[in-house]
Enzyme design. Sequence first.
Site, PDB file in Angstrom:
ATOM      1  N   ASP A  80       7.419  89.838  69.230  1.00  0.00           N
ATOM      2  CA  ASP A  80       8.672  89.290  68.690  1.00  0.00           C
ATOM      3  C   ASP A  80       9.878  89.978  69.355  1.00  0.00           C
ATOM      4  OD1 ASP A  80      10.542  87.998  67.133  1.00  0.00           O
ATOM      5  OD2 ASP A  80      10.071  89.081  65.277  1.00  0.00           O
TER       6      ASP A  80
ATOM      7  N   HIS B 210      12.437  85.800  67.029  1.00  0.00           N
ATOM      8  CA  HIS B 210      12.629  84.802  65.975  1.00  0.00           C
ATOM      9  C   HIS B 210      14.097  84.591  65.628  1.00  0.00           C
ATOM     10  CE1 HIS B 210      12.483  88.289  63.040  1.00  0.00           C
ATOM     11  NE2 HIS B 210      13.371  87.536  62.427  1.00  0.00           N
TER      12      HIS B 210
ATOM     13  N   GLN C  57      16.318  91.396  54.495  1.00  0.00           N
ATOM     14  CA  GLN C  57      16.849  90.143  55.002  1.00  0.00           C
ATOM     15  C   GLN C  57      18.177  90.365  55.725  1.00  0.00           C
ATOM     16  OE1 GLN C  57      14.743  87.760  54.309  1.00  0.00           O
ATOM     17  NE2 GLN C  57      15.757  86.161  55.472  1.00  0.00           N
ATOM     18  N   GLY C  58      18.306  89.847  56.961  1.00  0.00           N
ATOM     19  CA  GLY C  58      19.550  89.991  57.714  1.00  0.00           C
ATOM     20  C   GLY C  58      19.506  91.121  58.721  1.00  0.00           C
ATOM     21  N   ASP C  59      18.446  91.929  58.694  1.00  0.00           N
ATOM     22  CA  ASP C  59      18.337  93.079  59.609  1.00  0.00           C
ATOM     23  C   ASP C  59      17.524  92.756  60.863  1.00  0.00           C
ATOM     24  OD1 ASP C  59      19.796  94.858  58.042  1.00  0.00           O
ATOM     25  OD2 ASP C  59      18.064  95.427  56.864  1.00  0.00           O
ATOM     26  N   SER C  60      16.908  91.594  60.936  1.00  0.00           N
ATOM     27  CA  SER C  60      16.037  91.251  62.063  1.00  0.00           C
ATOM     28  C   SER C  60      16.696  91.553  63.402  1.00  0.00           C
ATOM     29  CB  SER C  60      15.665  89.772  62.042  1.00  0.00           C
ATOM     30  OG  SER C  60      14.617  89.524  61.164  1.00  0.00           O
TER      31      SER C  60
END
Length: 271
Positions: free
Chosen positions: A136, A83, A230-233
Site C-alpha cells: 500500500d 489507497h 481515520q484520516g491518518d492514512s
Amino acid sequence: MRPLFVRALTGTLALAATGGVAPLADPVPAAADSVVVGGFPVRVSDTPWVVALASRDRFGGTRAGQFCGGVVIAPTKVMTAAHCLSRTVLGGEVSQVRDLRVIAGRTELTASDGREIAVSGSWVSPAYNPRTNSSDLALLTLADALPESQVIPVAPEGDQAYVPGTAATVFGWGDTEGNGSYATALRAAEVTILADRNCQTAYPGGLSGRYDASTMLCAGDPRGGHDACQGDSGGPLVAHGKLIGLVSWGSGCGKADSPGVYTRVSAVRLP
C-alpha cells in the site's frame, strides 16, 4: 479484506466530519484514518517532512481539504498510501482531481502559512492489492521542489528501526478519539513496533483482515489507547529518525488487541 479498514477519509466521511448532508451509505469504522488517538500536539517546524494531502473540491474547506497524510522523501517526492489515491477515496482518477495539493510547513490546517504545492504526477506500486492492502504505497511528484531540510531518510531493509520492541512515532491530522473528532492541528502518538507473530494473531484473515509480514509491519500499545485512526492514512511511522512505515489500515482505533498496520516501506520497490 474489505476497504472498510483503511484509514483515509472518503468524500462521504469528509462531508460528515464537516457538517455535510451526504448519507453514510457504507460507513467506515473509526480506526482507519484518524488524527492519532492518544496523541500529543507537535509542530511541523520540528517534523518538516510531515505533509497533508488536500482537495477542497472533494473534501471541503473546513480543514483545508485534508484527507490523507504523506511524507517527504526527496525534494520533489512525497510518499503516501496507495489507497489514498484510489477512486474510492478521490471519486475518480488522480488526474481528475485538479486541485490536489500537498500542504507542507503548516501545523494548523486552518492557518495560511507554509506552502500548498500542486502535484505534477503520481505513481502507485504495481504490486498494490486493494483487497488485501499489500504494498500500500504511492508516490506523488511535486510541481515545485521543497528544500532538502524537509526530507526524511527511509530506513533500508534490515535496519534496526524495524526491530520489534523499538519505540516509534506516528503522525497525522486524523481522528483523535475514534469517533469522528478530526484534528485541525498536527498530532503524534508514541507506539511500539510489534513482532510479526503478534500481528498475525491480531489479523489472521476474515473480517479482521490478514496481516502480511512481507509488505506490512504493525505497531501499537499493548495497553491500548495509542494509535493512528481515520484520516491518518499515508502518514509516517518514524523510528530512530528514519521513515519505516505508512499508516495503512487497522480494526478500530487504539484497541489493545488490534494494533495499527503500516506499509513496510523497505519492502516496496520504488520506480
